[in-house]
Design a protein around this motif. Structure first.
Motif, PDB file in Angstrom:
ATOM      1  N   ASP A  81      45.605  48.109  32.068  1.00 50.49           N
ATOM      2  CA  ASP A  81      45.254  49.218  31.239  1.00 50.49           C
ATOM      3  C   ASP A  81      44.608  50.215  31.962  1.00 50.49           C
ATOM      4  N   ILE A  82      43.499  49.965  32.922  1.00 51.24           N
ATOM      5  CA  ILE A  82      42.935  50.772  33.788  1.00 51.24           C
ATOM      6  C   ILE A  82      43.892  51.659  34.700  1.00 51.24           C
ATOM      7  N   ALA A  83      44.820  51.046  34.961  1.00 46.29           N
ATOM      8  CA  ALA A  83      46.025  51.983  35.917  1.00 46.29           C
ATOM      9  C   ALA A  83      47.103  52.654  35.167  1.00 46.29           C
ATOM     10  N   GLY A  84      46.890  52.482  33.675  1.00 46.41           N
ATOM     11  CA  GLY A  84      47.722  52.800  32.967  1.00 46.41           C
ATOM     12  C   GLY A  84      49.339  52.337  33.000  1.00 46.41           C
ATOM     13  N   VAL A  85      49.310  51.174  33.251  1.00 48.90           N
ATOM     14  CA  VAL A  85      50.761  50.356  33.334  1.00 48.90           C
ATOM     15  C   VAL A  85      50.679  48.998  32.609  1.00 48.90           C
ATOM     16  N   PRO A 143      46.535  36.245  32.583  1.00 46.35           N
ATOM     17  CA  PRO A 143      47.246  37.286  31.698  1.00 46.35           C
ATOM     18  C   PRO A 143      46.328  38.179  31.129  1.00 46.35           C
ATOM     19  N   GLU A 144      45.050  37.889  30.637  1.00 48.50           N
ATOM     20  CA  GLU A 144      44.182  38.903  30.182  1.00 48.50           C
ATOM     21  C   GLU A 144      43.487  39.829  31.068  1.00 48.50           C
ATOM     22  N   ALA A 145      43.337  39.303  32.405  1.00 52.03           N
ATOM     23  CA  ALA A 145      43.097  40.293  33.425  1.00 52.03           C
ATOM     24  C   ALA A 145      44.117  40.937  34.103  1.00 52.03           C
ATOM     25  N   ARG A 146      45.363  40.685  34.010  1.00 53.38           N
ATOM     26  CA  ARG A 146      46.385  41.599  34.199  1.00 53.38           C
ATOM     27  C   ARG A 146      46.413  42.528  33.343  1.00 53.38           C
ATOM     28  N   GLN A 147      46.392  42.262  32.254  1.00 51.01           N
ATOM     29  CA  GLN A 147      46.306  43.285  31.078  1.00 51.01           C
ATOM     30  C   GLN A 147      45.174  44.357  31.283  1.00 51.01           C
ATOM     31  N   ALA A 195      51.216  45.063  32.193  1.00 52.06           N
ATOM     32  CA  ALA A 195      50.921  43.904  33.044  1.00 52.06           C
ATOM     33  C   ALA A 195      51.749  43.107  33.610  1.00 52.06           C
ATOM     34  N   GLU A 196      53.303  43.440  33.423  1.00 51.91           N
ATOM     35  CA  GLU A 196      54.101  42.810  34.413  1.00 51.91           C
ATOM     36  C   GLU A 196      54.156  43.558  35.725  1.00 51.91           C
ATOM     37  N   HIS A 197      53.481  44.645  35.702  1.00 52.16           N
ATOM     38  CA  HIS A 197      53.431  45.252  37.255  1.00 52.16           C
ATOM     39  C   HIS A 197      52.266  44.964  38.054  1.00 52.16           C
ATOM     40  N   VAL A 198      51.329  44.064  37.697  1.00 54.72           N
ATOM     41  CA  VAL A 198      50.038  43.868  37.971  1.00 54.72           C
ATOM     42  C   VAL A 198      50.055  42.346  38.696  1.00 54.72           C
ATOM     43  N   ILE A 199      49.614  42.274  39.876  1.00 56.35           N
ATOM     44  CA  ILE A 199      48.967  40.966  40.385  1.00 56.35           C
ATOM     45  C   ILE A 199      47.362  41.279  40.689  1.00 56.35           C
ATOM     46  N   VAL A 200      46.604  40.175  39.945  1.00 51.88           N
ATOM     47  CA  VAL A 200      45.233  40.533  40.120  1.00 51.88           C
ATOM     48  C   VAL A 200      44.749  39.521  41.525  1.00 51.88           C
ATOM     49  N   HIS A 201      43.908  39.935  42.297  1.00 51.06           N
ATOM     50  CA  HIS A 201      43.546  39.220  43.724  1.00 51.06           C
ATOM     51  C   HIS A 201      42.066  39.069  43.466  1.00 51.06           C
ATOM     52  N   GLY A 202      41.491  38.893  44.550  1.00 40.25           N
ATOM     53  CA  GLY A 202      40.005  38.672  44.603  1.00 40.25           C
ATOM     54  C   GLY A 202      39.232  39.921  44.491  1.00 40.25           C
ATOM     55  N   ASN A 203      37.894  39.948  45.260  1.00 37.12           N
ATOM     56  CA  ASN A 203      36.979  40.817  44.876  1.00 37.12           C
ATOM     57  C   ASN A 203      37.122  42.141  45.417  1.00 37.12           C
ATOM     58  N   THR A 216      47.727  31.512  49.608  1.00 32.88           N
ATOM     59  CA  THR A 216      46.626  31.134  48.608  1.00 32.88           C
ATOM     60  C   THR A 216      47.232  30.436  47.570  1.00 32.88           C
ATOM     61  N   ILE A 217      46.060  29.204  47.221  1.00 29.39           N
ATOM     62  CA  ILE A 217      46.215  28.845  45.858  1.00 29.39           C
ATOM     63  C   ILE A 217      46.183  29.403  44.701  1.00 29.39           C
ATOM     64  N   GLY A 218      45.468  30.654  44.650  1.00 27.25           N
ATOM     65  CA  GLY A 218      45.117  31.510  43.820  1.00 27.25           C
ATOM     66  C   GLY A 218      43.545  32.057  44.035  1.00 27.25           C
ATOM     67  N   HIS A 219      43.379  33.245  43.194  1.00 21.27           N
ATOM     68  CA  HIS A 219      42.014  33.625  43.343  1.00 21.27           C
ATOM     69  C   HIS A 219      40.918  33.238  42.543  1.00 21.27           C
ATOM     70  N   ASP A 220      39.749  33.829  42.171  1.00 18.07           N
ATOM     71  CA  ASP A 220      38.976  33.218  41.360  1.00 18.07           C
ATOM     72  C   ASP A 220      38.992  33.511  39.975  1.00 18.07           C
ATOM     73  N   LYS A 221      39.733  32.503  39.366  1.00 17.22           N
ATOM     74  CA  LYS A 221      39.944  32.837  37.907  1.00 17.22           C
ATOM     75  C   LYS A 221      38.759  32.923  36.934  1.00 17.22           C
ATOM     76  N   LEU A 222      37.713  32.255  37.280  1.00 21.37           N
ATOM     77  CA  LEU A 222      36.563  32.343  36.509  1.00 21.37           C
ATOM     78  C   LEU A 222      35.899  33.646  36.584  1.00 21.37           C
ATOM     79  N   ASN A 223      35.959  34.282  37.570  1.00 23.54           N
ATOM     80  CA  ASN A 223      35.474  35.829  37.872  1.00 23.54           C
ATOM     81  C   ASN A 223      36.494  36.643  36.886  1.00 23.54           C
ATOM     82  N   GLN A 224      37.759  36.346  36.841  1.00 25.28           N
ATOM     83  CA  GLN A 224      38.693  37.161  36.137  1.00 25.28           C
ATOM     84  C   GLN A 224      38.106  36.901  34.751  1.00 25.28           C
ATOM     85  N   LEU A 225      38.066  35.871  34.259  1.00 23.18           N
ATOM     86  CA  LEU A 225      37.654  35.484  33.077  1.00 23.18           C
ATOM     87  C   LEU A 225      36.465  36.119  32.550  1.00 23.18           C
TER      88      LEU A 225
END
Length: 435
Positions: free
Chosen positions: A87-91, A79-83, A93-101, A290-299
């Motif tokens: 914020d960077i895009a001006g939208v 959630p923190e990374a989506r937020q 968090a509900e409109h965001v999916i965070v991916h990899g690098n 995918t089972i998900g992207h690198d959450k440690l990097n997001q953190l």
């Protein structure tokens, strides 16, 4: 000095002999300089070094909602990374999916999914006789590479200082159902550094495409890459997602952003931003992908930058490093080429590139001549679909990677190459006219 186009044959030949001597001298130094791509310098990468150790280990790897980032879960991003990315895009968090690098991966996947499964229930593009994309030119070679890979027919649309020629865009989109998308770099466009005007953004959002599955591919790669602090405060583009909603086209845009040139070029985080319907389709396919992207990097990113104020402060550090390089190149171009009538260039207020337009028919020869003297640049033609610049004139200059000392030599090689190739072109034209 007079414009080269006003010089006599004898004057051009004398100047050519003088410049060739300078060129041979610098060529003899055996230089190996690189201005081929928009890579951050080591100094820029060092700015985010504190991110490497910001997550300490067991007990320090949980998100605010209790998810352990070392484990499965959170496939659409913590959630923190989506937020943060929202914020960077001006939208929101509900409109965001965070991916990899890399956002390039998301763009490729988005086009691939459109070919294999269609867009929101429409016919998969692979089953259509023809798929076309509009390509503002000059533009980003990797965009064009994706659509070329899938066999898309790409249509050049001229760029203006306000964005793509919207009269052409509106006409082509409205008349042809096979036009399925347009590539856009709306802020500090690659390579010219132009920013879309409010009118352009609104006209894009208000498009009336013949194809119900037409999409704007909005690559907002440089939205926080300002060279000057006043640009950060004054030069904001309209937020495309909300403009599309206002225009009754809520599903018409896929927006892509990343921190590739904010934190680490090879280890950033990226995101896709779109409507609820588009994101639901993306999530459906992610279940199989995918089972998900690198959450440690997001953190790590969230802990390091904290919020939008942290991003802004960090990007001003980047600007401090990058701005002198842009200004140095622009100064050399001005001092060496202004008034000679053999080239023009942009002076961007952000982003990663300077766009140079040589005399028609000279770009490939200039890049080759520069390489012979030890300077590698992006291939001429790369800023156009299929690598074919109709005028063979556009060259992308990427000043960020070299040191200041290397940049001075690189700029010297470039202007010498421009002068020599331009003289050869003028001599050729004079000879043809006399013949």
């Amino acid at each position: 000095m007079k414009a080269y186009t006003d010089l006599s044959m004898d004057e051009l030949l004398a100047l050519k002999n003088k410049l060739e001597a300078e060129y041979e001298d610098i060529k003899g130094k055996g230089l190996a300089l690189d201005m081929s791509r928009g890579k951050p310098s080591k100094e820029q990468l060092d700015l985010a070094e504190g991110m490497l150790n910001i997550v300490k280990g067991s007990g320090d790897t949980d998100t605010l909602d209790g998810l352990d980032c070392r484990n499965y879960g959170g496939p659409i991003g913590i959630p923190e990374a989506r937020q943060l990315m929202g914020d960077i895009a001006g939208v929101s968090a509900e409109h965001v999916i965070v991916h990899g690098n890399a956002s390039l991966n998301i763009m490729f996947d988005t086009v691939a999914r459109s070919f294999t499964h269609g867009v929101l229930g429409n016919t998969p593009w692979a089953k259509l006789d023809k798929v076309k994309f509009l390509c503002p030119v000059p533009g980003y070679d990797r965009h064009f590479g994706i659509t070329e890979y899938f066999g898309v027919e790409m249509i050049n649309v001229p760029m203006t200082e306000d964005g793509p020629d919207m009269d052409q865009v509106e006409k082509l989109v409205a008349e042809d159902e096979s036009v399925k998308g347009i590539w856009c770099v709306p802020k500090y466009s690659n390579p010219q550094g132009y920013t879309y005007s409010d009118e352009t953004v609104r006209r894009l959002a208000d498009l009336k495409p013949a194809a119900v599955d037409f999409r704007i591919f909005w690559d907002n790669a440089y939205c926080v890459h300002h060279l000057y602090e006043e640009e950060e405060n004054q030069s904001q583009i309209l937020e495309i997602l909300s403009e599309c909603e206002k225009a009754g086209n809520p599903d018409m845009v896929y927006e892509f952003i990343s921190t590739s040139k904010v934190s680490f070029a090879g280890a950033g985080i990226s995101a896709v931003i779109s409507s609820k319907a588009n994101l639901e389709q993306i999530k459906l396919h992610m279940n199989y992908q995918t089972i998900g992207h690198d959450k440690l990097n997001q953190l790590r990113h969230v802990r390091f930058f904290k919020d939008m104020d942290g991003i802004k402060a960090h990007m001003m550090k980047h600007a401090k490093s990058v701005r002198p390089k842009f200004e140095a190149v622009e100064q050399v171009l001005k001092e060496s080429l202004e008034g000679l009538n053999i080239g023009s260039w942009t002076c961007p207020k952000g982003g990663y590139f300077i766009s140079f337009d040589a005399m028609e028919g000279c770009a490939k020869a200039i890049v080759a001549k520069a390489k012979e003297a030890g300077l590698v640049m992006t291939g001429a033609g790369a800023t156009f679909p299929y690598g074919k610049d109709p005028k063979d004139s556009n060259i992308r200059i990427a000043p960020t990677l070299p040191t200041q000392e290397e940049l001075a030599l690189a700029a010297q090689i470039f202007v010498l190459s421009v002068k020599l190739v331009s003289i050869e072109k003028l001599l050729q034209l004079n000879h043809m006219n006399q013949g």
